[in-house]
Write a protein that holds these residues in place. Structure first.
Motif, PDB file in Angstrom:
ATOM      1  N   UNK A   4       0.843  -1.199   0.000  1.00 37.52           N
ATOM      2  CA  UNK A   4       0.000   0.000   0.000  1.00 37.52           C
ATOM      3  C   UNK A   4       0.880   1.253   0.000  1.00 37.52           C
ATOM      4  N   UNK A   5       0.425   2.277  -0.708  1.00 32.03           N
ATOM      5  CA  UNK A   5       1.191   3.523  -0.775  1.00 32.03           C
ATOM      6  C   UNK A   5       1.095   4.230   0.571  1.00 32.03           C
ATOM      7  N   UNK A   6       2.224   4.828   0.982  1.00 35.28           N
ATOM      8  CA  UNK A   6       2.197   5.593   2.227  1.00 35.28           C
ATOM      9  C   UNK A   6       1.671   6.980   1.927  1.00 35.28           C
ATOM     10  N   UNK A  11       3.487   9.488   6.717  1.00 27.99           N
ATOM     11  CA  UNK A  11       4.867   9.980   6.746  1.00 27.99           C
ATOM     12  C   UNK A  11       5.061  10.970   7.884  1.00 27.99           C
ATOM     13  N   UNK A  12       4.105  11.877   8.070  1.00 24.31           N
ATOM     14  CA  UNK A  12       4.193  12.849   9.175  1.00 24.31           C
ATOM     15  C   UNK A  12       4.219  12.150  10.528  1.00 24.31           C
TER      16      UNK A  12
END
Length: 105
Positions: A4-6, A11-12
């Protein structure tokens, strides 16, 4: 299986958790002014700029360019396309049944 794409939110969160772990391990964060980290002794580092060497003389290649132009202009003009050959077309009656074949140009 596709990873799955982050998202930016993930990311934060990851960055915040890394900063929190750093601070909990008695790490300190030093504040610096914007752009200061790119400076060396208060000046921008010029070691990566490629204008240190003197200008080099270019080798004239006029004879090579002239030879290329001559070859380009001496090519024979393209031949006109061949005349189109007649095509075989079927003629249908009012009910969609084929009646006969006709050659059409």
């Amino acid at each position: 299986m596709i990873k799955p794409k982050t998202t930016k939110k993930d990311t934060r969160k990851e960055l915040e958790s890394q900063v929190d772990q750093f601070i909990k391990a008695n790490g300190t964060i030093q504040q610096v002014n914007m752009g200061e980290s790119g400076l060396v002794d208060g000046k921008y580092s010029t070691s990566h700029i490629g204008f240190n060497e003197p200008k080099q003389d270019r080798t004239p290649l006029n004879h090579v360019v002239a030879a290329i132009q001559q070859r380009k202009n001496s090519k024979t003009p393209p031949t006109p396309p061949a005349k189109k050959r007649p095509k075989k077309v079927v003629i249908y009656d009012d009910f969609g049944e084929p009646l006969r074949w006709v050659w059409k140009e």
